[in-house]
Design a protein around this motif. Structure first.
Motif, PDB file in Angstrom:
ATOM      1  N   VAL A   1       0.844  -1.201   0.000  1.00  0.00           N
ATOM      2  CA  VAL A   1       0.000   0.000   0.000  1.00  0.00           C
ATOM      3  C   VAL A   1       0.877   1.247   0.000  1.00  0.00           C
ATOM      4  O   VAL A   1       1.865   1.315   0.743  1.00  0.00           O
ATOM      5  N   ASN A   2       0.510   2.226  -0.816  1.00  0.00           N
ATOM      6  CA  ASN A   2       1.240   3.488  -0.912  1.00  0.00           C
ATOM      7  C   ASN A   2       0.302   4.666  -0.675  1.00  0.00           C
ATOM      8  O   ASN A   2      -0.930   4.530  -0.791  1.00  0.00           O
ATOM      9  N   ARG A   3       0.884   5.799  -0.355  1.00  0.00           N
ATOM     10  CA  ARG A   3       0.090   7.005  -0.102  1.00  0.00           C
ATOM     11  C   ARG A   3      -0.821   7.361  -1.269  1.00  0.00           C
ATOM     12  O   ARG A   3      -1.919   7.875  -1.081  1.00  0.00           O
TER      13      ARG A   3
ATOM     14  N   GLY B   1       7.932   5.651   7.562  1.00  0.00           N
ATOM     15  CA  GLY B   1       7.345   5.592   6.231  1.00  0.00           C
ATOM     16  C   GLY B   1       8.241   4.797   5.285  1.00  0.00           C
ATOM     17  O   GLY B   1       9.455   4.662   5.508  1.00  0.00           O
ATOM     18  N   GLY B   2       7.661   4.292   4.213  1.00  0.00           N
ATOM     19  CA  GLY B   2       8.379   3.396   3.318  1.00  0.00           C
ATOM     20  C   GLY B   2       9.582   4.003   2.646  1.00  0.00           C
ATOM     21  O   GLY B   2      10.673   3.412   2.618  1.00  0.00           O
ATOM     22  N   VAL B   3       9.444   5.211   2.075  1.00  0.00           N
ATOM     23  CA  VAL B   3      10.565   5.848   1.394  1.00  0.00           C
ATOM     24  C   VAL B   3      11.671   6.190   2.388  1.00  0.00           C
ATOM     25  O   VAL B   3      12.860   5.979   2.119  1.00  0.00           O
ATOM     26  N   SER B   4      11.298   6.699   3.545  1.00  0.00           N
ATOM     27  CA  SER B   4      12.289   7.088   4.548  1.00  0.00           C
ATOM     28  C   SER B   4      13.085   5.883   5.038  1.00  0.00           C
ATOM     29  O   SER B   4      14.317   5.947   5.173  1.00  0.00           O
TER      30      SER B   4
ATOM     31  N   VAL C   1       7.542  15.113   3.335  1.00  0.00           N
ATOM     32  CA  VAL C   1       6.493  15.687   4.182  1.00  0.00           C
ATOM     33  C   VAL C   1       5.994  17.011   3.627  1.00  0.00           C
ATOM     34  O   VAL C   1       4.808  17.323   3.649  1.00  0.00           O
ATOM     35  N   GLY C   2       6.937  17.843   3.134  1.00  0.00           N
ATOM     36  CA  GLY C   2       6.543  19.098   2.520  1.00  0.00           C
ATOM     37  C   GLY C   2       6.474  20.263   3.481  1.00  0.00           C
ATOM     38  O   GLY C   2       7.382  20.516   4.279  1.00  0.00           O
ATOM     39  N   GLU C   3       5.356  20.970   3.444  1.00  0.00           N
ATOM     40  CA  GLU C   3       5.202  22.278   4.084  1.00  0.00           C
ATOM     41  C   GLU C   3       5.577  22.288   5.566  1.00  0.00           C
ATOM     42  O   GLU C   3       6.260  23.201   6.036  1.00  0.00           O
ATOM     43  N   LYS C   4       5.178  21.286   6.309  1.00  0.00           N
ATOM     44  CA  LYS C   4       5.367  21.294   7.760  1.00  0.00           C
ATOM     45  C   LYS C   4       6.837  21.270   8.162  1.00  0.00           C
ATOM     46  O   LYS C   4       7.210  21.831   9.204  1.00  0.00           O
TER      47      LYS C   4
ATOM     48  N   GLY D   1       7.506  14.287  -2.064  1.00  0.00           N
ATOM     49  CA  GLY D   1       6.116  14.300  -1.618  1.00  0.00           C
ATOM     50  C   GLY D   1       5.788  15.563  -0.847  1.00  0.00           C
ATOM     51  O   GLY D   1       6.661  16.377  -0.551  1.00  0.00           O
ATOM     52  N   ALA D   2       4.518  15.692  -0.524  1.00  0.00           N
ATOM     53  CA  ALA D   2       4.054  16.880   0.187  1.00  0.00           C
ATOM     54  C   ALA D   2       2.821  16.530   1.007  1.00  0.00           C
ATOM     55  O   ALA D   2       1.762  17.134   0.869  1.00  0.00           O
ATOM     56  N   THR D   3       2.960  15.543   1.886  1.00  0.00           N
ATOM     57  CA  THR D   3       1.799  15.060   2.622  1.00  0.00           C
ATOM     58  C   THR D   3       1.225  16.101   3.574  1.00  0.00           C
ATOM     59  O   THR D   3       0.055  16.018   3.940  1.00  0.00           O
TER      60      THR D   3
END
Length: 343
Positions: free
Chosen positions: A39-41, A177-180, A243-246, A265-267
């Protein structure tokens, strides 16, 4: 055949598991009996809205899968019936300037399994033979499936984009997370130093078991300040983030002069403050990255097979329990990949 597919957009109520038409194998394609997927985002994104992604309904979701070859052309030489294989999830034209340069992920007419076309949460899928690769020897289906998105994405970020070297230090946001996690495993295997972040102490401890040199609890600590403390006020050479903005401001402040930030990404949002003065005064490099080419996938498969790197599988669900699998990812409970057992 059985499949998990979306019939609309919203929550899990639009994700159905049931009968779906069998794929029709075209010339030059390989019919694969799928045994596992992960499963992916983007599966959550397609369920929630799929905004900006050309798709039809109903549509099977799922990007990365592994299985056995069921049918091929009579003159197919790259794979054989019964072979255990893993799928590269990007379909491409092979004719545009980017494909001709060997960077298919930039194809002007690219389409992804589970996004623009039916995906891998199903008994069968048919894809071009060039998208089919032999599984690493002795591997199970779920870890092999995990290589097709998260590990390929991390490979391109670490080696192709950041071009990280063994004596350098990377900051990896959102470990668990998977990529990390994939980036952590790749960086430690090639000899680099890794600092990881999480809001969960248990995830930081598990990352340490995988070789992370330092963990930062981003709930209690200022990430950039802690990074400067850990690097003798120098900063890290590379930031790996999705993660993006945060976390954007912290990511930029954590970099050494001339450092590289790679994002996939930019979750938490895609409109952070740019901090342009910091970028040009410190001559930082901001690099976008998505998935990876066929050549990069080949190299990744050789690397993990040689070094015996196994993707971390958090949990495995039956196809009928796809709602529970989506929930686990959505709520961030996982450490590693959430897998789907198909057969």
């Amino acid at each position: 055949m059985r499949a998990a597919f979306i019939t609309g957009h919203g929550g899990n109520e639009v994700v159905k598991v049931g009968d779906f038409p069998d794929p029709v194998r075209g010339p030059g394609e390989v019919l694969i009996r799928l045994h596992a997927a992960t499963v992916n985002r983007v599966d959550l994104y397609m369920r929630d809205s799929g905004a900006g992604i050309r798709h039809r309904l109903p549509q099977i979701i799922g990007l990365d899968g592994a299985g056995t070859v069921s049918a091929i052309d009579d003159d197919e030489k790259r794979v054989r019936v019964g072979q255990r294989v893993v799928v590269h999830p990007l379909m491409f034209c092979g004719r545009c300037e980017f494909c001709l340069a060997g960077d298919e992920v930039l194809c002007t007419s690219a389409s992804y399994l589970g996004e623009h076309r039916d995906g891998v949460f199903a008994d069968f899928i048919s894809v071009p033979a060039r998208n089919v690769f032999a599984m690493p020897q002795g591997w199970d289906f779920a870890p092999s499936a995990a290589l097709g998105v998260n590990y390929l994405t991390a490979w391109r970020m670490v080696f192709s984009k950041a071009q990280m070297r063994p004596w350098e230090t990377a900051l990896i946001f959102g470990i668990g997370g998977g990529v990390s996690l994939a980036a952590l495993q790749l960086i430690k295997t090639m000899g680099g130093r890794a600092i990881v972040t999480s809001r969960d102490d248990e995830k930081l401890a598990r990352a340490a078991d995988l070789g992370a040199d330092h963990g930062i609890n981003s709930e209690r600590e200022d990430v950039s300040q802690k990074v400067l403390e850990l690097t003798n006020k120098r900063g890290v050479d590379v930031v790996i983030e999705n993660v993006g903005e945060k976390v954007w401001s912290q990511a930029l402040r954590s970099l050494v002069r001339g450092g590289r930030l790679v994002t996939c990404g930019a979750t938490s949002g895609d409109q952070p403050g740019a901090d342009l003065r910091r970028i040009f005064i410190r001559q930082l490099r901001i690099l976008g990255s998505t998935l990876g080419s066929l050549g990069e996938f080949h190299d990744l498969l050789q690397f993990v097979n040689h070094h015996q790197i196994r993707p971390v599988i958090d949990s495995t669900y039956a196809l009928a329990d796809v709602h529970a699998a989506l929930d686990r990812l959505e709520h961030g409970r996982q450490f590693g990949k959430v897998a789907i057992r198909i057969a």
